[in-house]
Motif scaffolding. Structure first.
Motif, mmCIF file in Angstrom:
data_model
loop_
_atom_site.group_PDB
_atom_site.id
_atom_site.type_symbol
_atom_site.label_atom_id
_atom_site.label_comp_id
_atom_site.label_asym_id
_atom_site.label_seq_id
_atom_site.Cartn_x
_atom_site.Cartn_y
_atom_site.Cartn_z
ATOM 1 N N VAL A 83 -2.695 14.110 -4.909
ATOM 2 C CA VAL A 83 -1.667 14.731 -4.073
ATOM 3 C C VAL A 83 -1.805 14.241 -2.632
ATOM 4 C CG1 VAL A 83 -0.810 16.912 -3.128
ATOM 5 C CG2 VAL A 83 -1.431 16.761 -5.546
ATOM 6 N N GLN A 84 -3.036 14.202 -2.140
ATOM 7 C CA GLN A 84 -3.275 13.728 -0.777
ATOM 8 C C GLN A 84 -2.951 12.245 -0.642
ATOM 9 O OE1 GLN A 84 -7.371 14.726 -0.058
ATOM 10 N NE2 GLN A 84 -6.913 16.829 0.590
ATOM 11 N N ALA A 85 -3.310 11.448 -1.642
ATOM 12 C CA ALA A 85 -3.050 10.010 -1.596
ATOM 13 C C ALA A 85 -1.548 9.728 -1.545
ATOM 14 C CB ALA A 85 -3.681 9.309 -2.794
ATOM 15 N N GLU A 86 -0.784 10.459 -2.333
ATOM 16 C CA GLU A 86 0.659 10.271 -2.332
ATOM 17 C C GLU A 86 1.274 10.775 -1.031
ATOM 18 O OE1 GLU A 86 4.637 9.470 -3.510
ATOM 19 O OE2 GLU A 86 2.667 8.578 -3.858
ATOM 20 N N SER A 87 0.761 11.886 -0.524
ATOM 21 C CA SER A 87 1.250 12.410 0.746
ATOM 22 C C SER A 87 1.001 11.411 1.876
ATOM 23 C CB SER A 87 0.576 13.746 1.073
ATOM 24 O OG SER A 87 0.986 14.223 2.340
ATOM 25 N N SER A 88 -0.171 10.797 1.884
ATOM 26 C CA SER A 88 -0.497 9.818 2.925
ATOM 27 C C SER A 88 0.373 8.571 2.802
ATOM 28 C CB SER A 88 -1.977 9.442 2.861
ATOM 29 O OG SER A 88 -2.774 10.474 3.403
ATOM 30 N N ARG A 89 0.651 8.156 1.576
ATOM 31 C CA ARG A 89 1.544 7.007 1.381
ATOM 32 C C ARG A 89 2.901 7.276 2.049
ATOM 33 N NH1 ARG A 89 5.629 4.980 -1.819
ATOM 34 N NH2 ARG A 89 5.960 7.041 -2.747
ATOM 35 N N MET A 121 -4.659 2.235 0.938
ATOM 36 C CA MET A 121 -3.341 2.701 1.363
ATOM 37 C C MET A 121 -2.395 1.530 1.638
ATOM 38 S SD MET A 121 -3.708 5.843 0.914
ATOM 39 C CE MET A 121 -1.948 6.035 1.193
ATOM 40 N N SER A 122 -2.931 0.410 2.110
ATOM 41 C CA SER A 122 -2.097 -0.771 2.342
ATOM 42 C C SER A 122 -1.456 -1.232 1.032
ATOM 43 C CB SER A 122 -2.937 -1.900 2.946
ATOM 44 O OG SER A 122 -3.447 -1.539 4.208
ATOM 45 N N TYR A 123 -2.246 -1.306 -0.026
ATOM 46 C CA TYR A 123 -1.700 -1.635 -1.347
ATOM 47 C C TYR A 123 -0.618 -0.631 -1.740
ATOM 48 C CZ TYR A 123 -5.266 -5.059 -2.958
ATOM 49 O OH TYR A 123 -6.067 -6.168 -3.142
ATOM 50 N N SER A 124 -0.936 0.651 -1.631
ATOM 51 C CA SER A 124 -0.039 1.703 -2.124
ATOM 52 C C SER A 124 1.311 1.685 -1.407
ATOM 53 C CB SER A 124 -0.700 3.082 -1.978
ATOM 54 O OG SER A 124 -1.850 3.178 -2.796
ATOM 55 N N VAL A 125 1.283 1.467 -0.104
ATOM 56 C CA VAL A 125 2.525 1.440 0.673
ATOM 57 C C VAL A 125 3.333 0.176 0.364
ATOM 58 C CG1 VAL A 125 3.478 1.258 3.005
ATOM 59 C CG2 VAL A 125 1.646 2.897 2.525
ATOM 60 N N ALA A 126 2.687 -0.968 0.453
ATOM 61 C CA ALA A 126 3.416 -2.236 0.329
ATOM 62 C C ALA A 126 3.938 -2.495 -1.079
ATOM 63 C CB ALA A 126 2.518 -3.388 0.760
ATOM 64 N N LEU A 127 3.177 -2.141 -2.084
ATOM 65 C CA LEU A 127 3.595 -2.434 -3.458
ATOM 66 C C LEU A 127 4.694 -1.499 -3.944
ATOM 67 C CD1 LEU A 127 0.140 -3.228 -5.113
ATOM 68 C CD2 LEU A 127 1.924 -4.851 -4.453
ATOM 69 N N THR A 128 4.853 -0.360 -3.296
ATOM 70 C CA THR A 128 5.926 0.566 -3.689
ATOM 71 C C THR A 128 7.169 0.410 -2.831
ATOM 72 O OG1 THR A 128 4.962 2.310 -2.288
ATOM 73 C CG2 THR A 128 4.320 2.281 -4.621
ATOM 74 N N GLU A 129 6.990 -0.068 -1.589
ATOM 75 C CA GLU A 129 8.126 -0.246 -0.669
ATOM 76 C C GLU A 129 8.046 -1.627 0.000
ATOM 77 O OE1 GLU A 129 10.636 1.747 -0.222
ATOM 78 O OE2 GLU A 129 9.954 3.589 -1.198
ATOM 79 N N PRO A 130 8.113 -2.693 -0.792
ATOM 80 C CA PRO A 130 7.880 -4.033 -0.252
ATOM 81 C C PRO A 130 8.946 -4.502 0.743
ATOM 82 C CG PRO A 130 8.668 -4.160 -2.509
ATOM 83 C CD PRO A 130 8.371 -2.721 -2.246
ATOM 84 N N GLU A 131 10.116 -3.898 0.721
ATOM 85 C CA GLU A 131 11.151 -4.285 1.681
ATOM 86 C C GLU A 131 10.770 -3.897 3.114
ATOM 87 O OE1 GLU A 131 12.981 -3.734 -2.323
ATOM 88 O OE2 GLU A 131 11.734 -2.445 -1.040
ATOM 89 N N LYS A 132 9.861 -2.942 3.249
ATOM 90 C CA LYS A 132 9.491 -2.437 4.568
ATOM 91 C C LYS A 132 8.232 -3.097 5.136
ATOM 92 C CE LYS A 132 11.685 1.992 3.624
ATOM 93 N NZ LYS A 132 11.551 3.461 3.502
ATOM 94 N N ILE A 133 7.542 -3.891 4.306
ATOM 95 C CA ILE A 133 6.269 -4.499 4.702
ATOM 96 C C ILE A 133 6.315 -6.000 4.443
ATOM 97 C CG2 ILE A 133 3.770 -4.478 4.357
ATOM 98 C CD1 ILE A 133 4.858 -1.812 5.426
#
Length: 218
Positions: A83-89, A121-133
Motif C-alpha cells: 500500500v505504501q509502495a503504491e502510494s509513493s509511486r 521507485m524509479s523502476y515503478s514510476v517509469a515502467l508504469t508511466e513511461p510517457e512522463k519519464i
C-alpha cells in the motif's frame, strides 16, 4: 498563470548553472533511512545544465530518517508494504506535476536517479508511466514483482532509457536483483546500460562517474 501548488513531497533544489528556458530535470531519490540530503551531497558533480531536485520519501522512520515504503526482512525474503509502495509511486508522479507550477523545466526530459529503495521507485514510476519519464538511473535497486502486472506495454516503453549499476557483493539488495531486472527489461525490448562493480551496497566514485557519463549522453 497556473497557481503554484504545495508539492506532494519535500525537496531541495539546485538550479542549472548553465541557464536555459527549459532545462532537463533530474530527480534524486534516496534509500531506506535516508533523506533528501544524501544524494544531494554529490550535486556539484552532476551536469551543470540540469535542474536537480532531491526528494524526501513520505514515510518517517525517525529523526532525519525517511523511506518510500516500509519493508520487513524475513527468512523467506523481504516483504514490502504494498500500500505504501503504491502510494509513493503516485506521490512521485504528483510531485512531478506539482513541480511544473514551481520550477521551469522540459517536461519531455524528466529523469529519475535513485539509490536502493529510490531505485526501486524509479523502476515503478517509469515502467508504469513511461510517457512522463525520459530515463532512469537505478543504483543498487531492484524491480518489484508487485509492479509487473501494471507495467506499460512494449509500444509505450520503447523510448525509455535505463541505466543500472550494482555491486556484485551487495549485502542489502543482492546482485541477482540487477540481473533479474535486466532480463525482465530485455523481455520488454528495452536495452539497459548495465554496470557492475566489485562493491557492497554503496555509490562509489566509479559508479557516480558512469551514471554522470550516461546522463550526459541522453
Amino acid at each position: 498563470m497556473i497557481p503554484k501548488q504545495k508539492p506532494a513531497l519535500h525537496y531541495i533544489v539546485r538550479h542549472p548553472k548553465i541557464q536555459s528556458q527549459k532545462p532537463p530535470l533530474l530527480i534524486l531519490m534516496h534509500g531506506v533511512g535516508g533523506n533528501e540530503q544524501n544524494m544531494f551531497s554529490f550535486v556539484n558533480a552532476l551536469p551543470d545544465h540540469f535542474l536537480v531536485v532531491s526528494a524526501r520519501g513520505p514515510i518517517t522512520l525517525g529523526a532525519n530518517s525517511f523511506a518510500w515504503f516500509q519493508v520487513q526482512f524475513t527468512a523467506a525474503g523481504s516483504v514490502i508494504n504494498e500500500v505504501q509502495a503504491e502510494s509513493s509511486r503516485k506521490e512521485i508522479l504528483k510531485f512531478i506535476e506539482d513541480l511544473k507550477t514551481i520550477e521551469s523545466f522540459d517536461e519531455n526530459q524528466v529523469y529519475l536517479m535513485g539509490f536502493s529503495q529510490g531505485g526501486i521507485m524509479s523502476y515503478s514510476v517509469a515502467l508504469t508511466e513511461p510517457e512522463k519519464i525520459a530515463g532512469i538511473a537505478v543504483m543498487s535497486g531492484r524491480l518489484l514483482p508487485e509492479i509487473k502486472p501494471v507495467v506499460a506495454d512494449k509500444s509505450r516503453l520503447k523510448k525509455l532509457k535505463i541505466f543500472i549499476s550494482h555491486g556484485t557483493h551487495d549485502s542489502v539488495l543482492k546482485f541477482q536483483y540487477a540481473l533479474d531486472a535486466q532480463d525482465y527489461l530485455k523481455s520488454k525490448e528495452l536495452n539497459p546500460n548495465f554496470h557492475q562493480y566489485s562493491e557492497d551496497h554503496t555509490i562509489n566514485p566509479a559508479m557516480l562517474n558512469d551514471v554522470i557519463n550516461w546522463i550526459l549522453k541522453q
